[in-house]
Write a protein that holds these residues in place. Structure first.
Motif, PDB file in Angstrom:
ATOM      1  N   TYR A 158       0.286   0.306  -0.634  1.00 51.05           N
ATOM      2  CA  TYR A 158       0.225   0.921  -1.965  1.00 51.05           C
ATOM      3  C   TYR A 158      -0.279  -0.127  -2.953  1.00 51.05           C
ATOM      4  O   TYR A 158       0.150  -1.288  -2.911  1.00 51.05           O
ATOM      5  CB  TYR A 158       1.609   1.415  -2.384  1.00 51.05           C
ATOM      6  CG  TYR A 158       2.184   2.455  -1.447  1.00 51.05           C
ATOM      7  CD1 TYR A 158       1.899   3.803  -1.613  1.00 51.05           C
ATOM      8  CD2 TYR A 158       3.008   2.080  -0.388  1.00 51.05           C
ATOM      9  CE1 TYR A 158       2.418   4.759  -0.748  1.00 51.05           C
ATOM     10  CE2 TYR A 158       3.530   3.026   0.480  1.00 51.05           C
ATOM     11  CZ  TYR A 158       3.229   4.359   0.296  1.00 51.05           C
ATOM     12  OH  TYR A 158       3.743   5.300   1.165  1.00 51.05           O
ATOM     13  N   TRP A 159      -1.164   0.286  -3.868  1.00 54.74           N
ATOM     14  CA  TRP A 159      -1.744  -0.706  -4.775  1.00 54.74           C
ATOM     15  C   TRP A 159      -2.112  -0.099  -6.126  1.00 54.74           C
ATOM     16  O   TRP A 159      -2.261   1.113  -6.275  1.00 54.74           O
ATOM     17  CB  TRP A 159      -2.981  -1.349  -4.147  1.00 54.74           C
ATOM     18  CG  TRP A 159      -4.176  -0.421  -4.047  1.00 54.74           C
ATOM     19  CD1 TRP A 159      -4.415   0.503  -3.083  1.00 54.74           C
ATOM     20  CD2 TRP A 159      -5.261  -0.347  -4.968  1.00 54.74           C
ATOM     21  NE1 TRP A 159      -5.594   1.165  -3.323  1.00 54.74           N
ATOM     22  CE2 TRP A 159      -6.140   0.656  -4.479  1.00 54.74           C
ATOM     23  CE3 TRP A 159      -5.595  -1.012  -6.143  1.00 54.74           C
ATOM     24  CZ2 TRP A 159      -7.320   1.005  -5.139  1.00 54.74           C
ATOM     25  CZ3 TRP A 159      -6.777  -0.676  -6.802  1.00 54.74           C
ATOM     26  CH2 TRP A 159      -7.622   0.322  -6.292  1.00 54.74           C
ATOM     27  N   SER A 163       1.382  -3.587 -12.763  1.00 55.95           N
ATOM     28  CA  SER A 163       2.604  -3.827 -11.994  1.00 55.95           C
ATOM     29  C   SER A 163       3.462  -2.562 -11.937  1.00 55.95           C
ATOM     30  O   SER A 163       3.193  -1.579 -12.627  1.00 55.95           O
ATOM     31  CB  SER A 163       3.395  -4.976 -12.621  1.00 55.95           C
ATOM     32  OG  SER A 163       3.749  -4.654 -13.950  1.00 55.95           O
ATOM     33  N   GLY A 164       4.514  -2.612 -11.121  1.00 55.47           N
ATOM     34  CA  GLY A 164       5.412  -1.466 -10.981  1.00 55.47           C
ATOM     35  C   GLY A 164       5.014  -0.558  -9.840  1.00 55.47           C
ATOM     36  O   GLY A 164       5.096   0.673  -9.955  1.00 55.47           O
ATOM     37  N   THR A 190      -6.315  -8.423 -11.880  1.00 58.07           N
ATOM     38  CA  THR A 190      -5.154  -8.684 -11.029  1.00 58.07           C
ATOM     39  C   THR A 190      -4.753  -7.384 -10.338  1.00 58.07           C
ATOM     40  O   THR A 190      -4.664  -6.328 -10.980  1.00 58.07           O
ATOM     41  CB  THR A 190      -3.972  -9.221 -11.849  1.00 58.07           C
ATOM     42  OG1 THR A 190      -4.358 -10.447 -12.480  1.00 58.07           O
ATOM     43  CG2 THR A 190      -2.756  -9.470 -10.960  1.00 58.07           C
ATOM     44  N   TYR A 191      -4.487  -7.479  -9.030  1.00 63.15           N
ATOM     45  CA  TYR A 191      -4.094  -6.306  -8.247  1.00 63.15           C
ATOM     46  C   TYR A 191      -2.705  -6.525  -7.648  1.00 63.15           C
ATOM     47  O   TYR A 191      -2.360  -7.647  -7.243  1.00 63.15           O
ATOM     48  CB  TYR A 191      -5.121  -6.032  -7.148  1.00 63.15           C
ATOM     49  CG  TYR A 191      -6.456  -5.593  -7.708  1.00 63.15           C
ATOM     50  CD1 TYR A 191      -6.688  -4.265  -8.023  1.00 63.15           C
ATOM     51  CD2 TYR A 191      -7.467  -6.528  -7.961  1.00 63.15           C
ATOM     52  CE1 TYR A 191      -7.906  -3.859  -8.563  1.00 63.15           C
ATOM     53  CE2 TYR A 191      -8.679  -6.136  -8.498  1.00 63.15           C
ATOM     54  CZ  TYR A 191      -8.890  -4.795  -8.801  1.00 63.15           C
ATOM     55  OH  TYR A 191     -10.089  -4.396  -9.346  1.00 63.15           O
ATOM     56  N   SER A 208       8.624  -6.082  -0.945  1.00 65.99           N
ATOM     57  CA  SER A 208       8.529  -6.671  -2.278  1.00 65.99           C
ATOM     58  C   SER A 208       7.061  -6.681  -2.707  1.00 65.99           C
ATOM     59  O   SER A 208       6.153  -6.580  -1.875  1.00 65.99           O
ATOM     60  CB  SER A 208       9.078  -8.098  -2.265  1.00 65.99           C
ATOM     61  OG  SER A 208      10.437  -8.103  -1.897  1.00 65.99           O
ATOM     62  N   VAL A 209       6.834  -6.818  -3.994  1.00 68.45           N
ATOM     63  CA  VAL A 209       5.471  -6.776  -4.518  1.00 68.45           C
ATOM     64  C   VAL A 209       4.770  -8.119  -4.317  1.00 68.45           C
ATOM     65  O   VAL A 209       5.404  -9.179  -4.322  1.00 68.45           O
ATOM     66  CB  VAL A 209       5.482  -6.385  -6.011  1.00 68.45           C
ATOM     67  CG1 VAL A 209       6.128  -7.476  -6.855  1.00 68.45           C
ATOM     68  CG2 VAL A 209       4.087  -6.044  -6.507  1.00 68.45           C
TER      69      VAL A 209
END
Length: 216
Positions: A158-159, A163-164, A190-191, A208-209
């Motif tokens: 997932y991208w 953020s979030g 930024t991805y 985690s991200v």
């Protein structure tokens, strides 16, 4: 001489002789009607990591409950049983992640008679989140790696460029390796990413991200 024929009805009597204790037991059984308890209603199953939580509506007259379960459909009273449950809920723990479990429950009366079984419900224990997700940016690409998960048949990434990240974000599915190169990205952006393992029971817990900045 005249003969008179008389046909008499024949009566057959059957007697049951009880001892005092047997008589009391029979009368108690007769008053109860020997009717099994009805099945609990509203049985639900909710899967989490390593466990399934079950809830149902209590049955009047139940002394306890028995939960029948299996990891394949078609649960019956001959399936593995968890007995002497004294509440209208149960947490089935120490289960394998990434597996679907199937359940039925029955109420037990004070004589130990098993009541009617509920309809079958099921819940999956999700695969755990992959560890060590990392993202490395280069010219128009982001290279991602993570630790593989036992039992996973693929991964979903997932991208987004904010953020979030969660499972509602854009998904890249059917990744069969523990790495992925995300190409055709915009330099200077930024991805953000999360990854989840997938098998026949569904999509597991998100990692985690991780993020990467692509140099302009």
């Amino acid at each position: 001489m005249r003969h008179l024929h008389i046909i008499l009805p024949i009566f057959i009597f059957s007697f049951v002789i009880f001892s005092c204790g047997e008589k009391e037991e029979y009368e108690s059984w007769e008053k109860k009607g020997n009717t099994p308890l009805s099945s609990p209603s509203d049985l639900t199953a909710t899967g989490a990591a390593g466990q399934v939580t079950l809830d149902w509506t209590a049955v009047s007259g139940a002394n306890s409950y028995t939960l029948y379960w299996d990891n394949s459909t078609g649960v019956s009273s001959s399936s593995t049983a968890i007995t002497s449950i004294n509440t209208d809920n149960y947490t089935h723990s120490s289960l394998d992640n990434g597996t679907t479990y199937y359940y039925k429950v029955a109420a037990i009366d004070s004589a130990g008679t098993v009541g009617a079984l509920t309809s079958e419900v099921s819940a999956a224990t999700p695969l755990p989140a992959p560890d060590n997700l990392s993202a490395s940016g280069a010219n128009n690409t982001v290279t991602l790696t993570w630790n593989s998960i036992s039992g996973a048949t693929s991964y979903t990434l997932y991208w987004d460029n904010v953020s979030g990240i969660d499972s509602t974000d854009t998904a890249i599915t059917s990744i069969t390796n523990d790495n992925y190169t995300h190409s055709n990205m915009d330099n200077g952006s930024t991805y953000y990413y999360k990854v989840a393992a997938v098998n026949s029971s569904g999509t597991g817990t998100l990692s985690s991200v991780a993020s990467a900045l692509l140099s302009a």
